[in-house]
Design a protein around this motif. Structure first.
Motif, PDB file in Angstrom:
ATOM      1  N   TYR A  14       0.829  -1.208   0.000  1.00  0.00           N
ATOM      2  CA  TYR A  14       0.000   0.000   0.000  1.00  0.00           C
ATOM      3  C   TYR A  14       0.864   1.260   0.000  1.00  0.00           C
ATOM      4  O   TYR A  14       0.610   2.214  -0.741  1.00  0.00           O
ATOM      5  N   LEU A  15       1.909   1.272   0.832  1.00  0.00           N
ATOM      6  CA  LEU A  15       2.740   2.461   0.981  1.00  0.00           C
ATOM      7  C   LEU A  15       3.594   2.745  -0.245  1.00  0.00           C
ATOM      8  O   LEU A  15       4.065   3.866  -0.423  1.00  0.00           O
ATOM      9  N   ASP A  18       2.423   5.736  -2.003  1.00  0.00           N
ATOM     10  CA  ASP A  18       2.247   6.968  -1.229  1.00  0.00           C
ATOM     11  C   ASP A  18       3.256   8.003  -1.710  1.00  0.00           C
ATOM     12  O   ASP A  18       4.432   7.693  -1.938  1.00  0.00           O
ATOM     13  N   THR A  22       8.347   7.089   2.900  1.00  0.00           N
ATOM     14  CA  THR A  22       7.917   6.268   4.038  1.00  0.00           C
ATOM     15  C   THR A  22       8.771   5.006   4.137  1.00  0.00           C
ATOM     16  O   THR A  22       9.105   4.395   3.129  1.00  0.00           O
ATOM     17  N   ASN A  35       9.381   2.897   0.545  1.00  0.00           N
ATOM     18  CA  ASN A  35       8.609   3.084  -0.685  1.00  0.00           C
ATOM     19  C   ASN A  35       9.415   3.853  -1.730  1.00  0.00           C
ATOM     20  O   ASN A  35      10.535   4.329  -1.491  1.00  0.00           O
ATOM     21  N   ARG A 119       7.102   8.306   8.388  1.00  0.00           N
ATOM     22  CA  ARG A 119       6.908   9.187   7.223  1.00  0.00           C
ATOM     23  C   ARG A 119       7.831  10.388   7.385  1.00  0.00           C
ATOM     24  O   ARG A 119       7.867  11.025   8.440  1.00  0.00           O
TER      25      ARG A 119
END
Length: 431
Positions: A14-15, A18, A22, A35, A119
């Motif tokens: 998922y990240l 982003d 992260t 990421n 993050r």
């Protein structure tokens, strides 16, 4: 292993998309995943430092941040089990940079912390390296002010910058403006120093043609010029008392009447104020309106004096010399730097700039030595300067105690001091 846990794998997937850099960490500070945004901004050759300790990658520390004198967001998040946020200086491919770090703990079904999501956002409002414009600094007291600035800038909250003359209040105001949603609008500066009541009113609100002798044409006031941007009231403590009620009305409603006019003008601006004066004491003395004080001080930020950030002297000197002369810039000898570190700098960064501007004219070979510095920055002055600095520090501490509502440890961080140093100074004040 933790990295094989299906939930962690899903989180990493998922990240990956982003936009914020992260990384995923285990509970032993190891980087499990990073990421694409992190690899682009912080990776070496766009490679993620998987398996390495986060403190070694970000700080080049052999031990976790909290064991090296830093605030550790992982330690805080481990204890609180909620997101924690701090401002750090990280080593990056571009050199040291200020980074806003947010750490989120990942809990299992029993509420135990099993991993962390970190993050990282680069702070562009200030630099940890010499640069041609804007704020520079690395010292704890500077980072405390920068962390507050970073929080306040994106909002519309009125900010009050408090600090001695020469601490860079206008630079901080510009940084707040550039970090806001109004950055594309105007930044209008109102210097409140030395303005009479009538002159302040005509400058701030403007006037109509024929409003008074010499008003040969209509003039737009600075409040109207700030529409869509930021209005910076520098040295607001100098505003004449009779004008403070009109200023309060402007701030509360955004409305005013130009001098000699019956029409009402509306202006939409974000307010930033600054002062070196003790406004709270002025309120008690009746020289500053209490309602105006609470209207402008929703988010106060203390700007540290240069003596509170002596560790920044080399960085500030290098930056100022480059800004004055360009390339190649003169440099400070170690002896000259040590002599400057012993000076109390009552004029703060403005005084440092003047000293360096003069000294570089004598440095024919590009190296500033002790003999190029002014005579009052000499070993003979050292004792006097130290005593004056101690008295000033204690006075500032007493004022900080009056306005600070947090714990003693929080006050120490706010002032850029260790708790032991704060204890000694409180003892000197009889507290």
């Amino acid at each position: 292993m933790l990295e094989a846990h299906p939930l962690i794998l899903a989180l990493v997937s998922y990240l990956e998309h982003d936009a914020v850099p992260t990384i995923v960490l285990d509970t032993d500070y190891n980087i499990l995943a990073a990421n694409a945004a992190y690899r682009r901004q912080f990776g070496r050759d766009e490679q993620a430092p998987l398996g390495e300790k986060c403190h070694r990658v970000s700080h080049h520390y052999a031990v976790p941040c909290d064991q090296a004198g830093e605030d550790c967001p992982m330690r805080k998040a481990w204890q609180s089990k909620v997101p924690e946020r701090v401002l750090h200086i990280h080593h990056t491919p571009r050199g040291p940079e200020h980074v806003d770090v947010e750490l989120r703990p990942i809990l299992d079904q029993q509420g135990r912390v099993v991993a962390f999501v970190e993050r990282l956002s680069r702070i562009t409002l200030a630099s940890a390296q010499p640069q041609q414009q804007g704020l520079v600094g690395r010292a704890p007291a500077f980072k405390t002010a920068l962390a507050s600035l970073q929080r306040a800038a994106p909002s519309q909250i009125p900010v009050l910058l408090q600090g001695e003359s020469g601490t860079g209040k206008e630079l901080f105001a510009r940084a707040i403006h550039m970090g806001s949603t109004r950055a594309t609008g105007p930044l209008v500066i109102v210097d409140c120093t030395g303005l009479t009541e009538s002159l302040f009113e005509s400058e701030l609100f403007g006037y109509e043609k024929g409003a008074f002798t010499g008003a040969t044409q209509r003039k737009i006031g600075l409040a109207e010029a700030a529409h869509g941007g930021t209005l910076f009231l520098d040295e607001i403590g100098e505003v004449p008392l009779p004008m403070q009620v009109k200023l309060l009305r402007l701030i509360e409603s955004g409305s005013f009447r130009p001098v000699g006019s019956l029409r009402t003008v509306h202006s939409d601006f974000r307010l930033v104020s600054a002062t070196h004066k003790p406004l709270k004491r002025m309120v008690s003395d009746g020289t500053f309106r209490e309602d105006l004080y609470y209207r402008i001080s929703a988010f106060p930020i203390h700007l540290p004096a240069l003596r509170e950030r002596v560790d920044d002297l080399p960085l500030l000197a290098e930056t100022l010399l480059h800004r004055m002369t360009g390339e190649p810039a003169p440099s400070l000898s170690q002896a000259a730097l040590q002599q400057l570190k012993l000076h109390s700098f009552p004029g703060n960064i403005r005084e440092l700039r003047n000293i360096l501007d003069r000294a570089q004219l004598f440095a024919d070979d590009g190296l500033i030595r002790p003999e190029h510095l002014p005579e009052d920055i000499s070993p003979a002055q050292r004792g006097k300067d130290v005593q004056r600095r101690k008295g000033s520090d204690l006075s500032e501490l007493a004022e900080a105690l009056e306005r600070f509502n947090g714990s003693r440890s929080e006050l120490a961080r706010h002032l850029g001091l260790s708790e032991r140093t704060l204890y000694r100074r409180l003892k000197a004040l009889g507290l």
